[in-house]
Design a protein around this motif. Structure first.
Motif, mmCIF file in Angstrom:
data_model
loop_
_atom_site.group_PDB
_atom_site.id
_atom_site.type_symbol
_atom_site.label_atom_id
_atom_site.label_comp_id
_atom_site.label_asym_id
_atom_site.label_seq_id
_atom_site.Cartn_x
_atom_site.Cartn_y
_atom_site.Cartn_z
ATOM 1 N N SER A 161 36.736 44.632 -73.104
ATOM 2 C CA SER A 161 37.139 43.873 -74.290
ATOM 3 C C SER A 161 35.961 43.315 -75.073
ATOM 4 N N GLY A 162 34.803 43.157 -74.423
ATOM 5 C CA GLY A 162 33.626 42.691 -75.141
ATOM 6 C C GLY A 162 32.873 41.619 -74.384
ATOM 7 N N LYS A 163 31.554 41.617 -74.596
ATOM 8 C CA LYS A 163 30.649 40.625 -74.025
ATOM 9 C C LYS A 163 30.733 40.559 -72.500
ATOM 10 N N PRO A 200 20.339 29.696 -65.597
ATOM 11 C CA PRO A 200 18.952 30.079 -65.883
ATOM 12 C C PRO A 200 18.895 31.217 -66.890
ATOM 13 N N LEU A 201 17.775 31.319 -67.570
ATOM 14 C CA LEU A 201 17.545 32.423 -68.501
ATOM 15 C C LEU A 201 17.291 33.678 -67.675
ATOM 16 N N THR A 202 18.057 34.733 -67.923
ATOM 17 C CA THR A 202 17.883 36.001 -67.217
ATOM 18 C C THR A 202 17.423 37.034 -68.225
ATOM 19 N N TYR A 238 19.355 48.514 -70.033
ATOM 20 C CA TYR A 238 20.738 48.231 -70.390
ATOM 21 C C TYR A 238 21.115 48.860 -71.723
ATOM 22 N N ILE A 239 22.372 49.263 -71.825
ATOM 23 C CA ILE A 239 22.949 49.740 -73.078
ATOM 24 C C ILE A 239 23.799 48.602 -73.610
ATOM 25 N N GLU A 240 23.641 48.269 -74.882
ATOM 26 C CA GLU A 240 24.496 47.241 -75.486
ATOM 27 C C GLU A 240 25.446 47.913 -76.450
ATOM 28 N N THR A 241 26.754 47.708 -76.253
ATOM 29 C CA THR A 241 27.766 48.347 -77.090
ATOM 30 C C THR A 241 28.003 47.518 -78.356
ATOM 31 N N GLU A 242 28.788 48.083 -79.278
ATOM 32 C CA GLU A 242 29.109 47.381 -80.528
ATOM 33 C C GLU A 242 29.847 46.070 -80.284
ATOM 34 N N THR A 243 30.611 45.989 -79.196
ATOM 35 C CA THR A 243 31.378 44.769 -78.910
ATOM 36 C C THR A 243 30.608 43.803 -78.013
ATOM 37 N N TYR A 287 26.204 34.657 -70.475
ATOM 38 C CA TYR A 287 26.067 35.789 -71.388
ATOM 39 C C TYR A 287 24.967 35.523 -72.422
ATOM 40 N N SER A 288 24.945 34.324 -72.988
ATOM 41 C CA SER A 288 23.965 34.021 -74.035
ATOM 42 C C SER A 288 22.539 33.974 -73.491
ATOM 43 N N LYS A 289 22.407 33.676 -72.188
ATOM 44 C CA LYS A 289 21.052 33.611 -71.586
ATOM 45 C C LYS A 289 20.650 34.901 -70.894
ATOM 46 N N PHE A 290 21.489 35.936 -71.021
ATOM 47 C CA PHE A 290 21.159 37.264 -70.479
ATOM 48 C C PHE A 290 20.528 38.035 -71.634
ATOM 49 N N THR A 291 19.216 37.938 -71.758
ATOM 50 C CA THR A 291 18.549 38.427 -72.953
ATOM 51 C C THR A 291 17.578 39.558 -72.660
#
Length: 187
Positions: A37-39, A4-6, A13-18, A181-185
């Motif tokens: 390591s990222g994402k 599901p889309l979350t 949330y903080i989004e880092t460069e990776t 991950y892609s649907k955690f927007t």
């Protein structure tokens, strides 16, 4: 099964460069000793203890977390410890890629392989080793020093082998973690 889309608030949330997404309501102790390591998504109330020290060295242990991991709400990630010759010490922990740790679970493993799903309210004992492509069912307790073989399903208290997974598990877990991950927007 499609994820599901979350949606989450950008302010939460903080989004880092990776590409890591870290809840401001998580507790990250000793962040200089935690390698993401990222994402990876670290949800609300998750506690990661990178501040615990190895005796005699004065250095904190390193917790390494792979790519596309999900650390669920209220989960606790802390390095394993033991007393050796009267000296209490913590040891490094490695978590592989595409690992999901369920809500309310406590992890003190020495290592968790790639493509692993740990259910809700699990306890992964000190120095346990979970190999690639495993599933730990909800409410399972893995005893300290247990080695969980690849492609196995563990359940119960104490955790026991209750099934096996097909080799395509890796592809399924990878696809699921990338989709999650892609649907955690952000909204």
């Amino acid at each position: 099964m499609e994820q599901p889309l979350t949606q989450y608030s950008r302010a939460e949330y903080i989004e880092t460069e990776t590409g890591n997404k870290v809840s401001r309501k998580s507790v990250i102790c000793g962040s200089q000793n935690i390698i993401l390591s990222g994402k990876t998504i670290i949800q609300t109330g998750c506690v990661i203890r990178g501040d615990l020290r190895r005796a005699g060295t004065g250095h904190a242990v390193v917790i390494a977390i792979g790519r596309y991991c999900l650390l669920g709400q209220q989960s606790i990630i802390r390095p394993p410890h033991k007393t050796y010759k009267g000296v209490f010490s913590y040891y490094p922990m490695k978590i592989g890629d595409h690992v999901m740790v369920g809500e309310g679970s406590i992890v003190e493993a020495a290592s968790i392989g790639n493509y692993v799903e740990i259910g809700k309210n699990c306890v992964i004992g000190r120095f346990a080793m979970i190999k690639d492509g495993c599933r730990i069912e909800d409410n399972t307790v893995i005893a300290p020093h247990t080695m969980v073989p690849s492609f196995s399903v563990y359940s119960g208290n104490p955790g026991r082998l209750v099934g096996e997974l097909p080799e395509c598990t890796q592809e399924l877990y990878e696809a699921r973690s990338k989709e999650l991950y892609s649907k955690f927007t952000a909204v």
